[in-house]
Design a protein around this motif. Structure first.
Motif, PDB file in Angstrom:
ATOM      1  N   LEU A   1     -67.456 -37.580 111.017  1.00  0.00           N
ATOM      2  CA  LEU A   1     -67.758 -38.951 111.447  1.00  0.00           C
ATOM      3  C   LEU A   1     -68.715 -39.638 110.489  1.00  0.00           C
ATOM      4  O   LEU A   1     -68.561 -40.824 110.190  1.00  0.00           O
ATOM      5  CB  LEU A   1     -68.339 -38.935 112.861  1.00  0.00           C
ATOM      6  N   VAL A   2     -69.697 -38.907 110.006  1.00  0.00           N
ATOM      7  CA  VAL A   2     -70.647 -39.491 109.051  1.00  0.00           C
ATOM      8  C   VAL A   2     -69.945 -39.805 107.735  1.00  0.00           C
ATOM      9  O   VAL A   2     -70.149 -40.862 107.145  1.00  0.00           O
ATOM     10  CB  VAL A   2     -71.843 -38.533 108.830  1.00  0.00           C
ATOM     11  N   ALA A   3     -69.079 -38.898 107.277  1.00  0.00           N
ATOM     12  CA  ALA A   3     -68.386 -39.101 105.999  1.00  0.00           C
ATOM     13  C   ALA A   3     -67.423 -40.283 106.078  1.00  0.00           C
ATOM     14  O   ALA A   3     -67.374 -41.115 105.167  1.00  0.00           O
ATOM     15  CB  ALA A   3     -67.634 -37.826 105.607  1.00  0.00           C
ATOM     16  N   THR A   4     -66.672 -40.378 107.156  1.00  0.00           N
ATOM     17  CA  THR A   4     -65.715 -41.480 107.272  1.00  0.00           C
ATOM     18  C   THR A   4     -66.400 -42.769 107.694  1.00  0.00           C
ATOM     19  O   THR A   4     -65.960 -43.852 107.318  1.00  0.00           O
ATOM     20  CB  THR A   4     -64.604 -41.137 108.282  1.00  0.00           C
ATOM     21  N   GLY A   5     -67.461 -42.671 108.451  1.00  0.00           N
ATOM     22  CA  GLY A   5     -68.183 -43.863 108.889  1.00  0.00           C
ATOM     23  C   GLY A   5     -68.834 -44.587 107.733  1.00  0.00           C
ATOM     24  O   GLY A   5     -68.925 -45.809 107.722  1.00  0.00           O
ATOM     25  N   GLY A   6     -69.264 -43.877 106.722  1.00  0.00           N
ATOM     26  CA  GLY A   6     -69.871 -44.507 105.560  1.00  0.00           C
ATOM     27  C   GLY A   6     -68.877 -45.339 104.782  1.00  0.00           C
ATOM     28  O   GLY A   6     -69.210 -46.371 104.226  1.00  0.00           O
ATOM     29  N   ARG A   7     -67.631 -44.902 104.751  1.00  0.00           N
ATOM     30  CA  ARG A   7     -66.604 -45.646 104.021  1.00  0.00           C
ATOM     31  C   ARG A   7     -66.121 -46.859 104.804  1.00  0.00           C
ATOM     32  O   ARG A   7     -65.926 -47.912 104.255  1.00  0.00           O
ATOM     33  CB  ARG A   7     -65.408 -44.734 103.745  1.00  0.00           C
ATOM     34  N   HIS A   8     -65.919 -46.695 106.099  1.00  0.00           N
ATOM     35  CA  HIS A   8     -65.312 -47.760 106.889  1.00  0.00           C
ATOM     36  C   HIS A   8     -66.310 -48.823 107.317  1.00  0.00           C
ATOM     37  O   HIS A   8     -65.922 -49.927 107.639  1.00  0.00           O
ATOM     38  CB  HIS A   8     -64.626 -47.159 108.120  1.00  0.00           C
ATOM     39  N   SER A   9     -67.595 -48.485 107.343  1.00  0.00           N
ATOM     40  CA  SER A   9     -68.561 -49.464 107.824  1.00  0.00           C
ATOM     41  C   SER A   9     -68.656 -50.656 106.880  1.00  0.00           C
ATOM     42  O   SER A   9     -68.813 -51.783 107.315  1.00  0.00           O
ATOM     43  CB  SER A   9     -69.939 -48.814 107.982  1.00  0.00           C
ATOM     44  N   SER A  10     -68.547 -50.423 105.572  1.00  0.00           N
ATOM     45  CA  SER A  10     -68.620 -51.531 104.630  1.00  0.00           C
ATOM     46  C   SER A  10     -67.377 -52.411 104.726  1.00  0.00           C
ATOM     47  O   SER A  10     -67.454 -53.625 104.640  1.00  0.00           O
ATOM     48  CB  SER A  10     -68.781 -51.007 103.199  1.00  0.00           C
ATOM     49  N   ALA A  11     -66.220 -51.797 104.939  1.00  0.00           N
ATOM     50  CA  ALA A  11     -64.989 -52.575 105.055  1.00  0.00           C
ATOM     51  C   ALA A  11     -64.943 -53.307 106.397  1.00  0.00           C
ATOM     52  O   ALA A  11     -64.424 -54.409 106.485  1.00  0.00           O
ATOM     53  CB  ALA A  11     -63.777 -51.652 104.910  1.00  0.00           C
ATOM     54  N   ALA A  12     -65.502 -52.695 107.432  1.00  0.00           N
ATOM     55  CA  ALA A  12     -65.456 -53.320 108.746  1.00  0.00           C
ATOM     56  C   ALA A  12     -66.391 -54.522 108.806  1.00  0.00           C
ATOM     57  O   ALA A  12     -66.198 -55.422 109.607  1.00  0.00           O
ATOM     58  CB  ALA A  12     -65.839 -52.302 109.813  1.00  0.00           C
ATOM     59  N   GLY A  13     -67.390 -54.556 107.943  1.00  0.00           N
ATOM     60  CA  GLY A  13     -68.326 -55.662 107.946  1.00  0.00           C
ATOM     61  C   GLY A  13     -67.799 -56.907 107.264  1.00  0.00           C
ATOM     62  O   GLY A  13     -68.376 -57.977 107.380  1.00  0.00           O
ATOM     63  N   ARG A  14     -66.689 -56.771 106.560  1.00  0.00           N
ATOM     64  CA  ARG A  14     -66.128 -57.916 105.844  1.00  0.00           C
ATOM     65  C   ARG A  14     -65.287 -58.772 106.787  1.00  0.00           C
ATOM     66  O   ARG A  14     -64.494 -58.255 107.560  1.00  0.00           O
ATOM     67  CB  ARG A  14     -65.249 -57.444 104.691  1.00  0.00           C
ATOM     68  N   VAL A  15     -65.491 -60.051 106.694  1.00  0.00           N
ATOM     69  CA  VAL A  15     -64.724 -60.989 107.516  1.00  0.00           C
ATOM     70  C   VAL A  15     -64.062 -61.986 106.587  1.00  0.00           C
ATOM     71  O   VAL A  15     -64.717 -62.572 105.726  1.00  0.00           O
ATOM     72  CB  VAL A  15     -65.635 -61.727 108.521  1.00  0.00           C
ATOM     73  N   TRP A  16     -62.773 -62.193 106.760  1.00  0.00           N
ATOM     74  CA  TRP A  16     -62.048 -63.133 105.918  1.00  0.00           C
ATOM     75  C   TRP A  16     -62.183 -64.522 106.503  1.00  0.00           C
ATOM     76  O   TRP A  16     -61.868 -64.767 107.672  1.00  0.00           O
ATOM     77  CB  TRP A  16     -60.574 -62.741 105.829  1.00  0.00           C
TER      78      TRP A  16
END
Length: 53
Positions: free
Chosen positions: A27-42
């Motif tokens: 969860l920590v390994a995948t959460g670090g990658r997805h958190s930056s992408a999830a914060g982006r809003v188009w």
């Protein structure tokens, strides 16, 4: 007999702790990658009228 029972109880506890640690690590390994992408809003850019003329 008590020693064999306590030894038999230690193995499942260690296995459960290792499984929990593995899940947390994933969860920590995948959460670090997805958190930056999830914060982006188009946000669409506003079109300027008359720019094509």
């Amino acid at each position: 007999m008590i020693d064999s029972e306590s030894g038999g109880l230690a193995f499942p506890l260690i296995a459960i702790l290792l499984a929990i640690a593995g899940i947390v690590a994933v969860l920590v390994a995948t959460g670090g990658r997805h958190s930056s992408a999830a914060g982006r809003v188009w946000v669409p850019q506003a079109q300027q009228q008359g720019s094509g003329q």
